[in-house]
Design an enzyme around this catalytic site. Structure first.
Site, PDB file in Angstrom:
ATOM      1  N   ARG A 255       0.334  11.137  -7.305  1.00 38.28           N
ATOM      2  CA  ARG A 255       0.170   9.774  -6.768  1.00 38.28           C
ATOM      3  C   ARG A 255       0.692   8.708  -7.738  1.00 38.28           C
ATOM      4  NH1 ARG A 255       0.091  12.906  -3.690  1.00 38.28           N
ATOM      5  NH2 ARG A 255      -1.618  13.682  -2.428  1.00 38.28           N
TER       6      ARG A 255
ATOM      7  N   SER B 235      -7.992   8.735   1.209  1.00 39.04           N
ATOM      8  CA  SER B 235      -8.917   9.265   0.195  1.00 39.04           C
ATOM      9  C   SER B 235      -9.297   8.144  -0.760  1.00 39.04           C
ATOM     10  CB  SER B 235      -8.255  10.381  -0.605  1.00 39.04           C
ATOM     11  OG  SER B 235      -7.899  11.416   0.257  1.00 39.04           O
TER      12      SER B 235
ATOM     13  N   GLU C 139      -8.512   6.179  -5.910  1.00 39.54           N
ATOM     14  CA  GLU C 139      -7.099   6.335  -5.546  1.00 39.54           C
ATOM     15  C   GLU C 139      -6.634   5.057  -4.838  1.00 39.54           C
ATOM     16  OE1 GLU C 139      -5.670  10.111  -4.236  1.00 39.54           O
ATOM     17  OE2 GLU C 139      -4.533   9.195  -2.605  1.00 39.54           O
TER      18      GLU C 139
HETATM   19  C1  LIG Z   1      -6.124   7.643   7.245  1.00 34.95           C
HETATM   20  C2  LIG Z   1      -5.298   7.683   5.983  1.00 34.95           C
HETATM   21  C3  LIG Z   1      -4.823   8.904   5.522  1.00 34.95           C
HETATM   22  C4  LIG Z   1      -4.071   8.965   4.347  1.00 34.95           C
HETATM   23  N1  LIG Z   1      -3.612  10.175   3.925  1.00 34.95           N
HETATM   24  C5  LIG Z   1      -2.846  10.235   2.814  1.00 34.95           C
HETATM   25  C6  LIG Z   1      -2.319  11.509   2.385  1.00 34.95           C
HETATM   26  O1  LIG Z   1      -2.524  12.543   3.001  1.00 34.95           O
HETATM   27  N2  LIG Z   1      -1.569  11.510   1.256  1.00 34.95           N
HETATM   28  C7  LIG Z   1      -1.285  10.376   0.538  1.00 34.95           C
HETATM   29  O2  LIG Z   1      -0.579  10.442  -0.458  1.00 34.95           O
HETATM   30  N3  LIG Z   1      -1.791   9.177   0.929  1.00 34.95           N
HETATM   31  C8  LIG Z   1      -2.549   9.083   2.041  1.00 34.95           C
HETATM   32  N4  LIG Z   1      -3.036   7.872   2.435  1.00 34.95           N
HETATM   33  C9  LIG Z   1      -2.820   6.681   1.582  1.00 34.95           C
HETATM   34  C10 LIG Z   1      -1.543   5.865   1.889  1.00 34.95           C
HETATM   35  O3  LIG Z   1      -1.099   6.067   3.212  1.00 34.95           O
HETATM   36  C11 LIG Z   1      -0.415   6.196   0.916  1.00 34.95           C
HETATM   37  O4  LIG Z   1      -0.795   5.935  -0.414  1.00 34.95           O
HETATM   38  C12 LIG Z   1       0.861   5.401   1.228  1.00 34.95           C
HETATM   39  O5  LIG Z   1       1.908   5.912   0.456  1.00 34.95           O
HETATM   40  C13 LIG Z   1       0.708   3.917   0.959  1.00 34.95           C
HETATM   41  O6  LIG Z   1       1.831   3.254   1.533  1.00 34.95           O
HETATM   42  P1  LIG Z   1       1.740   1.750   2.045  1.00 34.95           P
HETATM   43  O7  LIG Z   1       3.076   1.356   2.547  1.00 34.95           O
HETATM   44  O8  LIG Z   1       0.621   1.582   2.984  1.00 34.95           O
HETATM   45  O9  LIG Z   1       1.445   0.996   0.693  1.00 34.95           O
HETATM   46  P2  LIG Z   1       0.420  -0.212   0.446  1.00 34.95           P
HETATM   47  O10 LIG Z   1      -0.961   0.265   0.677  1.00 34.95           O
HETATM   48  O11 LIG Z   1       0.856  -1.425   1.165  1.00 34.95           O
HETATM   49  O12 LIG Z   1       0.643  -0.433  -1.123  1.00 34.95           O
HETATM   50  C14 LIG Z   1       0.266   0.553  -2.051  1.00 34.95           C
HETATM   51  C15 LIG Z   1       0.917   0.180  -3.390  1.00 34.95           C
HETATM   52  O13 LIG Z   1       2.317   0.352  -3.250  1.00 34.95           O
HETATM   53  C16 LIG Z   1       2.989  -0.850  -3.614  1.00 34.95           C
HETATM   54  N5  LIG Z   1       4.186  -0.967  -2.784  1.00 34.95           N
HETATM   55  C17 LIG Z   1       4.279  -0.876  -1.436  1.00 34.95           C
HETATM   56  N6  LIG Z   1       5.563  -1.020  -1.051  1.00 34.95           N
HETATM   57  C18 LIG Z   1       6.286  -1.215  -2.176  1.00 34.95           C
HETATM   58  C19 LIG Z   1       7.666  -1.444  -2.451  1.00 34.95           C
HETATM   59  N7  LIG Z   1       8.587  -1.515  -1.487  1.00 34.95           N
HETATM   60  N8  LIG Z   1       8.050  -1.596  -3.756  1.00 34.95           N
HETATM   61  C20 LIG Z   1       7.133  -1.543  -4.747  1.00 34.95           C
HETATM   62  N9  LIG Z   1       5.820  -1.357  -4.550  1.00 34.95           N
HETATM   63  C21 LIG Z   1       5.410  -1.177  -3.284  1.00 34.95           C
HETATM   64  C22 LIG Z   1       1.994  -1.969  -3.355  1.00 34.95           C
HETATM   65  O14 LIG Z   1       2.284  -3.111  -4.140  1.00 34.95           O
HETATM   66  C23 LIG Z   1       0.689  -1.289  -3.771  1.00 34.95           C
HETATM   67  O15 LIG Z   1       0.504  -1.371  -5.153  1.00 34.95           O
HETATM   68  C24 LIG Z   1      -3.787   7.786   3.616  1.00 34.95           C
HETATM   69  C25 LIG Z   1      -4.254   6.549   4.102  1.00 34.95           C
HETATM   70  C26 LIG Z   1      -4.991   6.489   5.282  1.00 34.95           C
HETATM   71  C27 LIG Z   1      -5.461   5.166   5.790  1.00 34.95           C
END
Ligand SMILES: Cc1cc2nc3c(=O)[nH]c(=O)nc-3n(C[C@H](O)[C@H](O)[C@H](O)COP(=O)(O)OP(=O)(O)OC[C@H]3O[C@@H](n4cnc5c(N)ncnc54)[C@H](O)[C@@H]3O)c2cc1C
Length: 308
Positions: free
Chosen positions: A181, A231, A301
């Site tokens: 992660r 998570s 996380e």
């Molecule tokens: C129901 C559910 C299930 C999930 N299951 C998983 C799983 O199985 N595995 C897993 O790894 N994660 C899981 N996640 C967590 C999440 O989906 C991941 O961490 C995902 O990668 C976050 O992406 P996001 O676009 O929503 O980022 P955000 O939540 O919007 O941001 C997360 C971080 O990334 C940064 N960020 C976002 N975009 C950029 C960019 N373009 N450049 C630089 N920084 C950026 C943000 O500033 C922030 O610090 C789950 C979440 C939910 C709600």
């Protein structure tokens, strides 16, 4: 210095620059107060200009993906929030797919499947954007972004870099230094623009079946029908966070509308009107209980952001 509204009149008029915008709808937890300003660039030029405006005016800024890994404070976020949802393009060249940061993982996985390109099945149920997934090295069911990523394009949010003749930083796979992660984008403070994924040819039907299987497994075990940020805690070495929480008798434990999920104790869910303060109180309660009982400190996380 021009105000944001004066500097970006076209963005404002087209509804891509919003002020005092509530952030709860932009977070999978459905929690979060307002952003001072939320801008949604649709081109690299707009993104660079927004960053330059923030850097030149000493305004704090934050990149928002799909908001699926965030707990946003009840007071919201100060400064300029840059939402990447409109920075969106997907293309294919042989067994390579290029995706901009604002593409969702679901869109990327569906596109790969339709094109008969395998390797991204693990990611089909992760509800984030490509930018967030590369930034976080998202993973599930034995796969991680690092397994399929070929290269990325990023920006360094510094005035000298953004005003240089070529502000794009080309990042080869090994330069991402992917870990659990985590990626070098975090330690270097880079903004993700796009990535190319290297995939393998396969039958679309076979890929679809693997995606459906993982989708069913996820729906069986995780509270996908409740607002959450996935998570809550990182996996501690030698343990599973959800099992530790369950073994402490905390399944379903509730503070206000924030609760440990009945379905999967590794998730904190929002029963409707949870506040960030309630989620934080519950996180601390779970951490303290697990620490007292098992001597293990659970690290979050989810990323806790905004004005506390
Ligand atoms: C129901 C559910 C299930 C999930 N299951 C998983 C799983 O199985 N595995 C897993 O790894 N994660 C899981 N996640 C967590 C999440 O989906 C991941 O961490 C995902 O990668 C976050 O992406 P996001 O676009 O929503 O980022 P955000 O939540 O919007 O941001 C997360 C971080 O990334 C940064 N960020 C976002 N975009 C950029 C960019 N373009 N450049 C630089 N920084 C950026 C943000 O500033 C922030 O610090 C789950 C979440 C939910 C709600």
């Amino acid at each position: 210095m021009k105000t944001l509204k004066q500097a970006f009149p076209e963005m404002y008029e087209s509804g891509r620059l919003l002020f005092d915008e509530p952030l709860a709808p932009y977070s999978s937890f459905q929690i979060g107060g307002p952003a001072d300003a939320l801008a949604k660039p649709k081109s690299q030029r707009e993104l660079i200009d927004l960053l330059l405006w923030a850097l030149n005016s000493n305004t704090p800024w934050f990149i928002l993906g799909k908001g699926t890994n965030l707990l946003i404070s009840d007071k919201g976020m100060r400064g300029l929030i840059i939402g990447m949802e409109n920075y969106h393009k997907l293309t294919r060249d042989e067994n390579f797919i290029s995706a901009f940061a604002g593409v969702t993982l679901k869109e990327l996985c569906d596109f790969a499947q339709e094109q008969g390109l395998a390797g991204l099945e693990f990611a089909c149920g992760i509800p984030g954007s490509v930018g967030g997934a590369v930034f976080m090295n998202a993973g599930a069911y034995g796969g991680e972004i690092k397994d399929v990523l070929y290269c990325s394009k990023c920006l360094k949010p510094e005035i000298d870099s953004l005003t240089s003749s070529n502000p794009i930083i080309h990042f080869r796979k090994e330069q991402h230094e992917f870990r659990y992660r985590n990626s070098a984008l975090q330690s270097l403070g880079l903004i993700h623009l796009s990535s190319v994924f290297e995939l393998k040819y396969d039958e679309p039907e076979a890929i679809l079946m693997r995606m459906q299987d993982l989708h069913d497994q996820r729906n069986d075990k995780q509270p996908m029908d409740m607002p959450s940020a996935g998570s809550t805690f990182k996996r501690p070495e030698g343990y599973f966070a959800g099992k530790l929480v369950d073994d402490c008798g905390l399944r379903g434990y509730r503070i206000g509308d924030a609760a440990v999920s009945d379905k999967h104790c590794g998730f904190i869910v929002n029963h409707g009107n949870a506040t960030a303060a309630e989620v934080l109180e519950l996180i601390r309660y779970v951490q303290n209980t697990v620490k007292e009982r098992y001597g293990v400190m659970l690290e979050t996380e989810i990323r806790i952001v905004g004005e506390m």
